[in-house]
Each structure stands twice: as structure tokens, then as C-alpha cells.
Design a protein around this motif. Structure first.
Motif, PDB file in Angstrom:
ATOM      1  N   TYR A 212       0.604  -1.497   0.400  1.00 55.42           N
ATOM      2  CA  TYR A 212      -0.091  -0.132   0.163  1.00 55.42           C
ATOM      3  C   TYR A 212       1.307   1.066   0.123  1.00 55.42           C
ATOM      4  N   GLY A 213       1.613   1.072   0.362  1.00 47.93           N
ATOM      5  CA  GLY A 213       3.269   2.266  -0.593  1.00 47.93           C
ATOM      6  C   GLY A 213       3.876   2.666   0.886  1.00 47.93           C
ATOM      7  N   TYR A 214       3.413   2.288   2.120  1.00 47.72           N
ATOM      8  CA  TYR A 214       4.068   2.729   3.527  1.00 47.72           C
ATOM      9  C   TYR A 214       5.213   2.788   3.286  1.00 47.72           C
ATOM     10  N   GLU A 215       5.708   3.671   4.160  1.00 49.35           N
ATOM     11  CA  GLU A 215       7.307   4.662   3.857  1.00 49.35           C
ATOM     12  C   GLU A 215       7.390   4.710   5.589  1.00 49.35           C
ATOM     13  N   GLY A 216       6.587   4.113   6.396  1.00 49.48           N
ATOM     14  CA  GLY A 216       7.367   4.845   7.947  1.00 49.48           C
ATOM     15  C   GLY A 216       7.721   3.448   8.544  1.00 49.48           C
TER      16      GLY A 216
END
Ligand code: GRG
Length: 331
Positions: free
Chosen positions: A68-72
Motif C-alpha cells: 500500500y506504499g507505506y514508508e514509515g
């Protein structure tokens, strides 16, 4: 390691590569959060956590968030929480089943005793909830509280089915949904929750996890009759010895001759390893393992269908590969 086992390991190699950095970070969180003032907690905790599990469930949480594109970095904490809960269930399960071998080594209960195993399982379970407080999300808390509750219910349902040759395929499927698929479901759902995805997407990725988890358990139940102890890292025929009516047995009873059905019924009711050779022969003759593999493949196909909403990415592909691996794995 046999040739077959390394073949199936090849399939997930790209997934392992893709998630390497995340999984190293997850392992770091696991190491940090495993620590306790109590020496036995550290000792037994490391014994089981470092014993070579596949880390499949935390990998699912990581991949779902990334898809889902999570970057944390919160997905790594969530993944560690999922692995702690998985490990707690394994510790408890091996006590309940009186197992003496897991992941190719002595179980924690065989090494440290039942009481230590159950109590360190409790530590891991409660530490996981402590870590959830750090995530600071009531939704995450809600998902994991419900999930662990359902897992425990699944285990109780399984207990009721033990030595019961009347167990239906539907009842068996309910058990595997609760005891295994539910944690896969939670792991993937958490990825969507972290990214605030709409409910429909959250439910779709969760459903991917459910179907994947069911496929995974169905193959687990096939391997119990078809793998080698060396490949599986646990004893072949344990399910029969414990009187567990898994799908290979349920199908073989249904399809076998009257005499064959009666033999399997007796084997389930009495447990132990005495009848394993006869039971295995009937399982072969009735095609029960092929049937179970087909059901697992159907589950894996349904899992993959649920990924349609995701944008194309290597993470989506990795989730597809894991669905294939869950059916093709040899251990
Ligand atoms: C502590 C919440 C809690 C519940 C206790 C005992 C119990 C209730 C639940 C047990 C559920 C259980 C062990 C289901 C079997 C799941 C399964 C297929 C385990 C093996 O998974 P792998 O192959 O293990 O992914 P590795 O070794 O790779 O980690």
C-alpha cells in the motif's frame, strides 16, 4: 535438505530478498523486546525465537504495508508483535500436544519443561500487547485482541474434535480458520490499517490472509503424512498419534471401503503410532493427499484473487508468490 525442499525454497527467494531490510529491522525489534530481567525468560525466549522459524506472518504484515506504499517503520513493530503472538501459540501448542520436536530441534517444553514453556508463552503474549500500546491505535488493539481470542477458541474446538472420528470437513475447516488462518488475516489486515486504506481494501487484504492461512494449514496437514521428519523439523504422523481428524483422514474415511473407513476410525479413536503404516496406505489409495492439496490450491487461488485491488508492484508480486509457496512448500 532434500532436493524438493530446496526447490520450494527457491520460489520464495525473491520475497526474502525484497523484504530483507524490513525483516532485519523486525528481528532487531524482536531482540530488543524479548529482553527481561528474568534469566529464564531470556533463555527460553531466545531458544524458540532463534530456532529458525520462517517468519512468514511478520513478513506478510511487512509486505502488505509496503504493497500500500507505506514508508514509515511502524510496520516493523506490528510484524514483531505478530511473531511474538505466533511464538506464544507455538509454546502453548507444544505443551498441549506434548510435542518433543519442532523446527528440527527439541521443543521448549522438552528442554525446559511444561511450566516454563507455558509461562514464557504468557510473557510473549503479554509483551505483544505492551508493544501494541506503543503503536497507540485502538483499531490495532481491537484486531489483535479479537484475533488471539479466536485462535484460543480454535484450539479449544480442536481439543473437542480430538479422537472424534465423526468430525466433518466443515468442522475441520472451522478449526483451521480459527487456529491458523486468523493470524495470517490479522497480519495482512494490519498492513492496510497502517495505511488507512478504505474498509473494502482492508477486508480484501485480510481475506487474502485468511485464504493463504487456510492453504498453509491444509498443506501442514498433508505434510504430516507425506514429508520426512528431517524436512518438516517435527515428527511425521504426529497428527494421527494425537488423534487429530485432519482432512486427509476425513476424506480417506469418506472415500475408502467399509474396512478402510473402520480402520481409520479406530486409529483416530485410539491415537498413537501403531496404525500409521496402514493409515498411510489408505490415504495413498484414496487420493486423500491429492484432494487436500487441491483444496489448498483453491484457497491459494482465492487468496490471489483478493489482491486485484492493489497497484502493480514487486510487493504485490511477493504476496502472490507467498500464496504459491504456501501450497508448494515441502516443510
Ligand atoms: C497464546 C493466543 C494464545 C493462544 C494459545 C495453543 C494455542 C492457543 C494455539 C495454537 C495455534 C497453532 C499452533 C496453530 C498451528 C499453526 C501452525 C501451522 C504453525 C506452524 O507454522 P509455521 O510453519 O512455523 O509458520 P515456523 O516454525 O515457520 O514459525
Amino acid at each position: 535438505m532434500s532436493e524438493n525442499k530446496s526447490d520450494s525454497n527457491l520460489i520464495i527467494q525473491p520475497v526474502i530478498e525484497l523484504s530483507r531490510n524490513d525483516m532485519e529491522a523486525v528481528n532487531e525489534v524482536i531482540r530488543e523486546r524479548l529482553s527481561s530481567e528474568v534469566a529464564l525468560v531470556n533463555q527460553l525466549g531466545h531458544y524458540i525465537i532463534d530456532s529458525g522459524g520462517k517468519r512468514l506472518r511478520p513478513m506478510l504484515a511487512v509486505l502488505a504495508a509496503r504493497a500500500y506504499g507505506y514508508e514509515g517503520s511502524k510496520h516493523q513493530l506490528l510484524a514483531a508483535i505478530v511473531e511474538f503472538i505466533h511464538t506464544a501459540t507455538l509454546l502453548h501448542d507444544d505443551v498441549v500436544d506434548e510435542s518433543d520436536m519442532r523446527r528440527g530441534q527439541e521443543t521448549a517444553n522438552a528442554m525446559f519443561g511444561n511450566a516454563a514453556s507455558v509461562l514464557v508463552g504468557d510473557f510473549l503474549y503479554s509483551r505483544a500487547f505492551e508493544m501494541m500500546v506503543d503503536v497507540n491505535s485502538m483499531r490495532v488493539m481491537e484486531i489483535m485482541a479479537q484475533t488471539t481470542n479466536v485462535i484460543a477458541e480454535g484450539e479449544v474446538m480442536q481439543l473437542l474434535n480430538v479422537h472424534d472420528a465423526e468430525t466433518s470437513e466443515a468442522r475441520y475447516r472451522e478449526v483451521i480458520h480459527c487456529k491458523t488462518a486468523k493470524l495470517f488475516e490479522a497480519a495482512t489486515r494490519l498492513g492496510a490499517v497502517l495505511c488507512d486504506r478504505p474498509q473494502a481494501e482492508e477486508d480484501a487484504i485480510a481475506s487474502y490472509g485468511t485464504h493463504l492461512g487456510a492453504a498453509f494449514q491444509l498443506i501442514d496437514d498433508v505434510l504430516d503424512y507425506s514429508s520426512s521428519s528431517e524436512d518438516m523439523g517435527k515428527n511425521v504422523g504426529d497428527d494421527l498419534a494425537e488423534g487429530k481428524p485432519t482432512l486427509p483422514l476425513i476424506y480417506a474415511m469418506d472415500q475408502g471401503t467399509e474396512a478402510q473407513s473402520a480402520l481409520i476410525r479406530k486409529a483416530i479413536e485410539q491415537g498413537g503410532y501403531d496404525m500409521i503404516d496402514d493409515v498411510q496406505a489408505i490415504i495413498q489409495e484414496t487420493g486423500a493427499l491429492d484432494y487436500t492439496r487441491t483444496v489448498a490450491q483453491e484457497e491459494a487461488d482465492k487468496a490471489i484473487e483478493q489482491l486485484a485491488h492493489l497497484p502493480e508492484s514487486e510487493y504485490k508480486q511477493a504476496l502472490e508468490i507467498l500464496a504459491l509457496f504456501s501450497v508448494q512448500r515441502k516443510a
